[in-house]
Design a protein around this motif. Structure first.
Motif, PDB file in Angstrom:
ATOM      1  N   GLU A  52       0.830  -1.205   0.000  1.00  0.00           N
ATOM      2  CA  GLU A  52       0.000   0.000   0.000  1.00  0.00           C
ATOM      3  C   GLU A  52       0.862   1.252   0.000  1.00  0.00           C
ATOM      4  O   GLU A  52       0.453   2.312  -0.478  1.00  0.00           O
ATOM      5  CB  GLU A  52      -0.930  -0.014   1.216  1.00  0.00           C
ATOM      6  N   VAL A  53       2.056   1.139   0.563  1.00  0.00           N
ATOM      7  CA  VAL A  53       3.050   2.212   0.468  1.00  0.00           C
ATOM      8  C   VAL A  53       4.344   1.617  -0.059  1.00  0.00           C
ATOM      9  O   VAL A  53       4.598   0.409   0.073  1.00  0.00           O
ATOM     10  CB  VAL A  53       3.300   2.907   1.820  1.00  0.00           C
ATOM     11  N   ASP A  54       5.156   2.469  -0.657  1.00  0.00           N
ATOM     12  CA  ASP A  54       6.443   2.034  -1.187  1.00  0.00           C
ATOM     13  C   ASP A  54       7.583   2.282  -0.207  1.00  0.00           C
ATOM     14  O   ASP A  54       8.607   1.596  -0.257  1.00  0.00           O
ATOM     15  CB  ASP A  54       6.732   2.762  -2.500  1.00  0.00           C
ATOM     16  N   MET A  55       7.405   3.257   0.667  1.00  0.00           N
ATOM     17  CA  MET A  55       8.354   3.499   1.746  1.00  0.00           C
ATOM     18  C   MET A  55       7.614   4.166   2.894  1.00  0.00           C
ATOM     19  O   MET A  55       6.571   4.807   2.687  1.00  0.00           O
ATOM     20  CB  MET A  55       9.545   4.341   1.293  1.00  0.00           C
ATOM     21  N   ALA A  56       8.133   3.992   4.097  1.00  0.00           N
ATOM     22  CA  ALA A  56       7.462   4.554   5.267  1.00  0.00           C
ATOM     23  C   ALA A  56       8.445   4.686   6.412  1.00  0.00           C
ATOM     24  O   ALA A  56       9.453   3.964   6.467  1.00  0.00           O
ATOM     25  CB  ALA A  56       6.296   3.659   5.711  1.00  0.00           C
ATOM     26  N   ASP A  57       8.143   5.611   7.317  1.00  0.00           N
ATOM     27  CA  ASP A  57       8.841   5.546   8.596  1.00  0.00           C
ATOM     28  C   ASP A  57       8.282   4.349   9.344  1.00  0.00           C
ATOM     29  O   ASP A  57       7.178   3.865   9.052  1.00  0.00           O
ATOM     30  CB  ASP A  57       8.688   6.854   9.382  1.00  0.00           C
ATOM     31  N   THR A  58       9.035   3.829  10.280  1.00  0.00           N
ATOM     32  CA  THR A  58       8.630   2.576  10.909  1.00  0.00           C
ATOM     33  C   THR A  58       9.339   2.403  12.235  1.00  0.00           C
ATOM     34  O   THR A  58      10.374   3.025  12.494  1.00  0.00           O
ATOM     35  CB  THR A  58       8.963   1.383   9.989  1.00  0.00           C
ATOM     36  N   TRP A  59       8.756   1.587  13.084  1.00  0.00           N
ATOM     37  CA  TRP A  59       9.479   1.066  14.239  1.00  0.00           C
ATOM     38  C   TRP A  59      10.183  -0.188  13.747  1.00  0.00           C
ATOM     39  O   TRP A  59       9.566  -1.044  13.099  1.00  0.00           O
ATOM     40  CB  TRP A  59       8.520   0.764  15.375  1.00  0.00           C
ATOM     41  N   SER A  60      11.458  -0.315  14.017  1.00  0.00           N
ATOM     42  CA  SER A  60      12.284  -1.326  13.364  1.00  0.00           C
ATOM     43  C   SER A  60      11.711  -2.728  13.465  1.00  0.00           C
ATOM     44  O   SER A  60      11.754  -3.497  12.498  1.00  0.00           O
ATOM     45  CB  SER A  60      13.700  -1.278  13.938  1.00  0.00           C
ATOM     46  N   ALA A  61      11.151  -3.076  14.607  1.00  0.00           N
ATOM     47  CA  ALA A  61      10.609  -4.425  14.747  1.00  0.00           C
ATOM     48  C   ALA A  61       9.390  -4.632  13.858  1.00  0.00           C
ATOM     49  O   ALA A  61       9.117  -5.749  13.417  1.00  0.00           O
ATOM     50  CB  ALA A  61      10.242  -4.702  16.207  1.00  0.00           C
ATOM     51  N   ARG A  62       8.646  -3.557  13.602  1.00  0.00           N
ATOM     52  CA  ARG A  62       7.493  -3.664  12.703  1.00  0.00           C
ATOM     53  C   ARG A  62       7.933  -3.910  11.270  1.00  0.00           C
ATOM     54  O   ARG A  62       7.305  -4.668  10.526  1.00  0.00           O
ATOM     55  CB  ARG A  62       6.635  -2.405  12.801  1.00  0.00           C
ATOM     56  N   ALA A  63       9.006  -3.278  10.857  1.00  0.00           N
ATOM     57  CA  ALA A  63       9.545  -3.550   9.528  1.00  0.00           C
ATOM     58  C   ALA A  63      10.061  -4.985   9.457  1.00  0.00           C
ATOM     59  O   ALA A  63       9.861  -5.682   8.451  1.00  0.00           O
ATOM     60  CB  ALA A  63      10.655  -2.562   9.198  1.00  0.00           C
ATOM     61  N   PHE A  64      10.721  -5.428  10.526  1.00  0.00           N
ATOM     62  CA  PHE A  64      11.222  -6.790  10.535  1.00  0.00           C
ATOM     63  C   PHE A  64      10.081  -7.797  10.473  1.00  0.00           C
ATOM     64  O   PHE A  64      10.207  -8.851   9.850  1.00  0.00           O
ATOM     65  CB  PHE A  64      12.081  -7.055  11.776  1.00  0.00           C
ATOM     66  N   ALA A  65       8.940  -7.479  11.097  1.00  0.00           N
ATOM     67  CA  ALA A  65       7.787  -8.373  11.017  1.00  0.00           C
ATOM     68  C   ALA A  65       7.337  -8.537   9.572  1.00  0.00           C
ATOM     69  O   ALA A  65       6.953  -9.635   9.148  1.00  0.00           O
ATOM     70  CB  ALA A  65       6.645  -7.839  11.875  1.00  0.00           C
TER      71      ALA A  65
END
Length: 359
Positions: free
Chosen positions: A233-246
């Motif tokens: 739904e997005v191509d890039m985003a800010d994130t909490w690192s563990a959420r990106a890892f999920a």
């Protein structure tokens, strides 16, 4: 709170086995207390609460005989925390809070006991992990993630690229909260990490004006952040690192740019608890590198005691925010600044969103 998990039954069993048989207990924890003793710890509940039990609560009980009963607090625990102290209910002995919460719990009236903890010989703590009334055990990155299937030829390398919509076109996601977002905007505009605070709020909002039309999703929760990265739904985003890892762990073509901030989840003790000694013992226990390693084996957040990496597999260590290569690109969020200024900046931020980005 941004505690996020990628817990599986197999990982829980592995960590439980390590806690039971694979980690030598320091001598200070070898004397068992009375079996009837118990403390109540308020945490974020859900899967993180399960991981906390495996990594900390059950090993602490085995080492000391003090049972840990855990209850879930609200997403913003400050009001509950104040009620616990003001009413003298003593229903919590320890509570999981952020340093921003600590600032709010000590501004007009002190609600926190002193931990009476200093850095010990077995500690190699990251900056910002220990205060007189709070200890942070679980660090998370406030970073950027992008879809590798979208940016195949050249990948974004920092926040300036996030703002460069001509070179890196695509749908953006940003957190619907000024914390982290304003810092990212300033980093994108060339502010050096060491010069971030106090924030130049006007300059940050000017940068947000520039990217407003490219933000497809203003996400509000960690699970949503993972989902929008997974689904594309997005191509890039800010994130909490563990959420990106999920998202990565689920098989999504996502990578992390280790540029930005880090913050830490930790423990404080409500003022007036009759279990003060036991509560302090519990917090000290959570400083031990073995148990922090067990927790980071279940939750993709980094240990605050860097000696924990002696007990973490190399392939796991590389995806944690406090791994040396990763934390080198991160700056600790200024807790005192946000504790003092959050209300006013948040009001301005929400008004900016409602006005379509026009201030």
């Amino acid at each position: 709170m941004s505690v996020t998990t990628t817990i599986t039954r197999r990982r829980l069993l592995q960590a439980a086995g390590a806690a039971a048989t694979g980690v030598a207990l320091p001598a200070v924890w070898s004397e068992r207390a009375r079996a009837a003793e118990q403390i109540t710890v308020a945490d974020v509940g859900g899967a993180p609460g399960q991981a906390l039990r495996t990594a900390f609560y059950d090993p602490f009980e085995k080492a000391t005989g003090i049972r840990v009963e855990n209850v879930a607090h609200e997403s913003d625990p400050v009001t509950q925390f104040k009620l616990v102290v003001d009413t003298g209910s003593n229903i919590w002995d320890v509570c999981m809070v952020t340093p921003d919460d600590v600032a709010r719990l000590t501004q007009q009236k002190n609600y926190l006991e002193s931990l009476e903890i200093s850095k010990g010989p077995d500690d190699d703590l990251i900056p910002g992990a220990l205060m007189p009334n709070w200890f942070g055990f679980s660090a998370y990155g406030i970073v950027m993630a992008y879809r590798t299937d979208v940016y195949k030829k050249e990948a974004p390398k920092g926040w300036a690229d996030f703002w460069n919509t001509a070179k890196f076109p695509g749908r953006r996601g940003l957190y619907r909260n000024p914390k982290g977002v304003l810092e990212s905007a300033l980093l994108a505009d060339g502010v050096a990490p060491k010069d971030l605070y106090p924030l130049d709020v006007d300059r940050a909002f000017t940068m947000l004006d520039k990217i407003r039309s490219d933000v497809a999703v203003w996400w509000t929760a960690g699970a949503q952040n993972t989902q929008i990265l997974q689904s594309g739904e997005v191509d890039m985003a800010d994130t909490w690192s563990a959420r990106a890892f999920a998202a990565i762990d689920s098989g999504a073509p996502v990578d992390i740019v280790w540029k930005g901030l880090y913050s830490i989840d930790g423990w404080s003790i409500p003022l007036g608890t009759p279990k003060l000694k036991q509560a302090r013992d519990f917090v000290r226990f959570c400083m031990q590198p073995e148990w922090q390693a067990a927790y980071s084996g279940l939750v993709a957040n980094g240990p605050s005691n860097l000696k924990a990496y002696k007990f973490i597999a190399p392939e796991r260590a590389k995806i944690l925010p406090t791994f040396p290569d990763n934390i080198a690109g991160l700056t600790v969020r200024d807790y005192a600044y946000w504790g003092k200024n959050y209300a006013a900046i948040s009001d301005r931020f929400q008004e900016w969103l409602l006005m379509g980005g026009k201030r």
